[in-house]
Design a protein around this motif. Structure first.
Motif, short mmCIF file in Angstrom:
data_model
loop_
_atom_site.label_atom_id
_atom_site.label_comp_id
_atom_site.label_asym_id
_atom_site.label_seq_id
_atom_site.Cartn_x
_atom_site.Cartn_y
_atom_site.Cartn_z
N SER A 52 0.83 -1.21 0.00
CA SER A 52 0.00 0.00 0.00
C SER A 52 0.86 1.25 0.00
N ASN A 53 1.92 1.25 0.79
CA ASN A 53 2.80 2.43 0.86
C ASN A 53 3.54 2.65 -0.46
N PHE A 54 4.01 1.58 -1.08
CA PHE A 54 4.67 1.71 -2.38
C PHE A 54 3.68 2.25 -3.42
N ALA A 55 2.46 1.70 -3.42
CA ALA A 55 1.45 2.13 -4.38
C ALA A 55 1.06 3.60 -4.16
N ASN A 56 1.01 4.00 -2.88
CA ASN A 56 0.70 5.39 -2.55
C ASN A 56 1.78 6.34 -3.05
N ASP A 57 3.03 5.94 -2.85
CA ASP A 57 4.18 6.73 -3.33
C ASP A 57 4.13 6.86 -4.85
N TYR A 58 3.90 5.73 -5.51
CA TYR A 58 3.83 5.69 -6.98
C TYR A 58 2.64 6.48 -7.50
N GLY A 59 1.46 6.23 -6.93
CA GLY A 59 0.24 6.86 -7.43
C GLY A 59 0.23 8.36 -7.28
N ASP A 60 0.65 8.87 -6.12
CA ASP A 60 0.68 10.31 -5.91
C ASP A 60 1.65 10.99 -6.87
N ALA A 61 2.76 10.30 -7.18
CA ALA A 61 3.75 10.89 -8.09
C ALA A 61 3.23 10.94 -9.52
N ALA A 131 -7.49 -2.90 -3.00
CA ALA A 131 -7.69 -1.67 -2.22
C ALA A 131 -6.37 -0.98 -1.92
N ALA A 132 -5.35 -1.78 -1.61
CA ALA A 132 -4.03 -1.22 -1.31
C ALA A 132 -3.46 -0.48 -2.51
N ILE A 133 -3.69 -1.01 -3.71
CA ILE A 133 -3.12 -0.41 -4.92
C ILE A 133 -3.93 0.78 -5.41
N THR A 134 -5.25 0.64 -5.40
CA THR A 134 -6.09 1.66 -6.04
C THR A 134 -6.43 2.84 -5.14
N TYR A 135 -5.86 2.89 -3.93
CA TYR A 135 -6.08 4.04 -3.05
C TYR A 135 -5.61 5.33 -3.73
N THR A 136 -4.42 5.30 -4.32
CA THR A 136 -3.94 6.48 -5.06
C THR A 136 -3.46 6.15 -6.47
N ALA A 137 -3.41 4.87 -6.83
CA ALA A 137 -2.93 4.47 -8.15
C ALA A 137 -4.12 4.08 -9.03
N GLY A 138 -3.88 4.07 -10.34
CA GLY A 138 -4.94 3.73 -11.28
C GLY A 138 -5.63 4.97 -11.84
N GLY A 143 -8.95 7.23 -3.04
CA GLY A 143 -8.43 8.12 -2.01
C GLY A 143 -8.57 9.58 -2.36
N TYR A 144 -8.72 9.88 -3.65
CA TYR A 144 -8.81 11.27 -4.10
C TYR A 144 -10.23 11.82 -4.03
N VAL A 145 -11.19 10.97 -3.70
CA VAL A 145 -12.57 11.43 -3.60
C VAL A 145 -13.12 11.28 -2.18
N ASP A 149 -11.14 7.05 4.21
CA ASP A 149 -11.54 6.82 5.60
C ASP A 149 -12.41 5.57 5.74
N LEU A 150 -13.35 5.40 4.83
CA LEU A 150 -14.22 4.22 4.85
C LEU A 150 -13.41 2.95 4.62
N SER A 151 -12.46 3.01 3.68
CA SER A 151 -11.63 1.86 3.39
C SER A 151 -10.79 1.46 4.60
N VAL A 152 -10.24 2.44 5.30
CA VAL A 152 -9.44 2.17 6.49
C VAL A 152 -10.29 1.53 7.58
N LEU A 153 -11.50 2.06 7.79
CA LEU A 153 -12.40 1.49 8.79
C LEU A 153 -12.72 0.03 8.48
N ILE A 154 -12.96 -0.26 7.20
CA ILE A 154 -13.31 -1.62 6.80
C ILE A 154 -12.13 -2.58 6.97
#
Length: 297
Positions: A52-61, A131-138, A143-145, A149-154
């Motif tokens: 998830s952290n790698f995907a977040n780093d990649y996706g945000d960039a 879910a780990a990948i598509t939080y900021t990637a794709g 995560g951009y909408v 928060d809902l995903s983390v709770l689940i």
């Protein structure tokens, strides 16, 4: 190796492990616990969190969300320390490793369980990876909408706690939703601090997190709501399953959550808020350990 270690964000691991530990403690309190299941659960969770952290780093960039306006720690891909194509390969590799570890866990843990349960858990595992990948990637990161928060709770609450408990006991106990919700809500609190810290840069880059949608003041009220409901959920569960005063030991962690809420309400600068991400994550881990000691004893 330093850029890879930083991209893996080790400080997020205690939070990811909290829900697994809570599930293990609850299983142990019922008299059913397996060290191999616990160990593989921890390994799978670590792999998923790093993924998830790698995907977040990649996706945000690649989506242009990491800019010079961002206040948090510098990202590996955005800073050029790791090429986007190399990070993508790491994401694929960790997806495969998480899947292998997860399937191994299910084979060992679900021996003797109904056959359809294996496929249910496999589906949940694949959902975790997606879910780990598509939080900021794709193309359309959720995560951009404001759905992070809902995903983390689940996943950090309901799935993590109830799922890990079932792998030990082979019993669904829906009453565990209360402590699971506490665990998930405290994890949401960590994400909310992160998003309050980054509210200006997120607003500038079109990342519509909950704080961006609500505004800073309402986001602080939202933070207090998360903390209070989280404390209430576990308190109600404990009142229903009261087994002696040792079961109340988790209350020792509550002042740390209050301290966190007061700090988020008072501090304005991003660099002042950043330490409270770690403080909230470690407070959640301490809460889980104290809760676990209480239910096991």
């Amino acid at each position: 190796m330093n850029p890879w270690i930083e991209a893996a964000r080790p400080r997020t691991l205690p939070l990811a492990l909290s829900c697994i530990l809570m599930g293990c403690f609850l299983a142990a309190s019922s008299g059913t616990f397996s060290w191999p299941v616990a160990g593989l659960s921890v390994l799978t969770t670590i792999l998923l969190q790093v993924l998830s952290n790698f995907a977040n780093d990649y996706g945000d960039a690649v989506n242009g969300k990491d800019t010079e306006l961002r206040e948090g720690p510098r990202r590996a891909v955005h800073s050029g320390h790791i090429q986007a194509s190399t990070m993508l390969k790491a994401i694929i590799a960790f997806s495969i490793l998480a899947l292998i570890s997860g399937i191994t866990l299910l084979i060992i843990a679900l021996k003797g369980a109904p056959a359809n349960v294996f496929w249910v858990f496999l589906g949940i595992g694949v959902a975790c990876i997606i879910a780990a990948i598509t939080y900021t990637a794709g193309k359309r990161p959720y995560g951009y909408v404001g759905l992070g928060d809902l995903s983390v709770l689940i996943f950090f609450g309901w799935v993590g706690v109830l799922g890990s408990s079932y792998l030990h006991t082979h019993v669904w106990d829906w009453g565990l939703l209360l402590p699971a919700s506490s665990c998930g809500l405290f994890a949401v609190g960590v994400l909310n601090i992160n998003n309050i810290r980054d509210i200006e840069s997120d607003k500038a880059t079109g990342k519509n997190s909950i704080p961006v949608r609500l505004g800073r003041e309402k986001a602080i009220a939202y933070h207090w709501t998360i903390l209070i409901i989280g404390m209430l959920c576990v308190s109600v569960y404990t009142a229903e399953h009261f087994s002696g005063y040792t079961s109340l030991i988790f209350l020792l962690s509550f002042p740390l959550f209050i301290k966190n809420g007061l700090a988020i309400s008072r501090l304005k600068k991003a660099n002042e808020l950043d330490p409270y991400l770690k403080q909230m994550a470690l407070s959640t881990l301490l809460f889980v350990i104290l809760f676990g000691i209480g239910v096991v004893l």
